[in-house]
Write a protein that holds these residues in place. Structure first.
Motif, mmCIF file in Angstrom:
data_model
loop_
_atom_site.group_PDB
_atom_site.id
_atom_site.type_symbol
_atom_site.label_atom_id
_atom_site.label_comp_id
_atom_site.label_asym_id
_atom_site.label_seq_id
_atom_site.Cartn_x
_atom_site.Cartn_y
_atom_site.Cartn_z
ATOM 1 N N ARG A 51 4.495 -0.462 -2.736
ATOM 2 C CA ARG A 51 4.890 0.041 -4.056
ATOM 3 C C ARG A 51 6.299 -0.458 -4.350
ATOM 4 O O ARG A 51 7.194 -0.331 -3.519
ATOM 5 N N GLY A 70 2.516 1.744 0.226
ATOM 6 C CA GLY A 70 1.465 2.362 -0.567
ATOM 7 C C GLY A 70 0.285 2.609 0.350
ATOM 8 O O GLY A 70 0.390 2.443 1.562
ATOM 9 N N PHE A 108 2.093 -1.974 -7.751
ATOM 10 C CA PHE A 108 1.603 -2.019 -6.377
ATOM 11 C C PHE A 108 1.273 -3.474 -6.090
ATOM 12 O O PHE A 108 0.724 -4.175 -6.939
#
Length: 121
Positions: free
Chosen positions: A16, A10, A82
């Motif tokens: 992620r 991410g 996340f």
């Protein structure tokens, strides 16, 4: 779609994690699998703690979550989160070992652990 997980980079230090269920998977189970995958990644990186955020907005606003966000794609549940792996505790942190212990039986099909302690505040 038969389901499964994916993870990737991410923005910044965030990772992620996504877990997609099949037509027989309940939404709460996709959340458990995604959370467990976060703990596996933290363990692989030798990080005793991690924080989950439902979205990039939540991460920017420093609003941690104890469960991944869940939605539907083609009427099948998908959980997205996340995560940030950490060496030291801070507010909203989850303990890697505790999550692995508590969710391991669910993910691996064994008896569920009786502990309800999910992290440190």
């Amino acid at each position: 779609m038969t389901g499964g997980h994916a993870s990737g980079q991410g923005p910044g230090k965030l990772k992620r994690v996504v877990f997609a269920g099949n037509g027989y998977t309940k939404a709460d189970l996709t959340q458990a699998y995604a959370k467990y995958r976060c703990a596996e990644m933290a363990q692989a990186n030798k990080k005793p703690f991690f924080i989950m955020y439902e979205s990039l907005f939540a991460a920017a606003a420093e609003r941690p979550s104890t469960t991944p966000r869940v939605g539907l794609v083609h009427n099948k549940p998908i959980s997205t989160v996340f995560m940030l792996m950490l060496d030291a505790p801070r507010p909203g942190v989850l303990e890697t070992a505790v999550v692995l212990q508590e969710l391991g039986p669910i993910v691996n099909g064994g008896p569920v652990a009786s502990s309800t302690q999910g992290g440190t505040q």
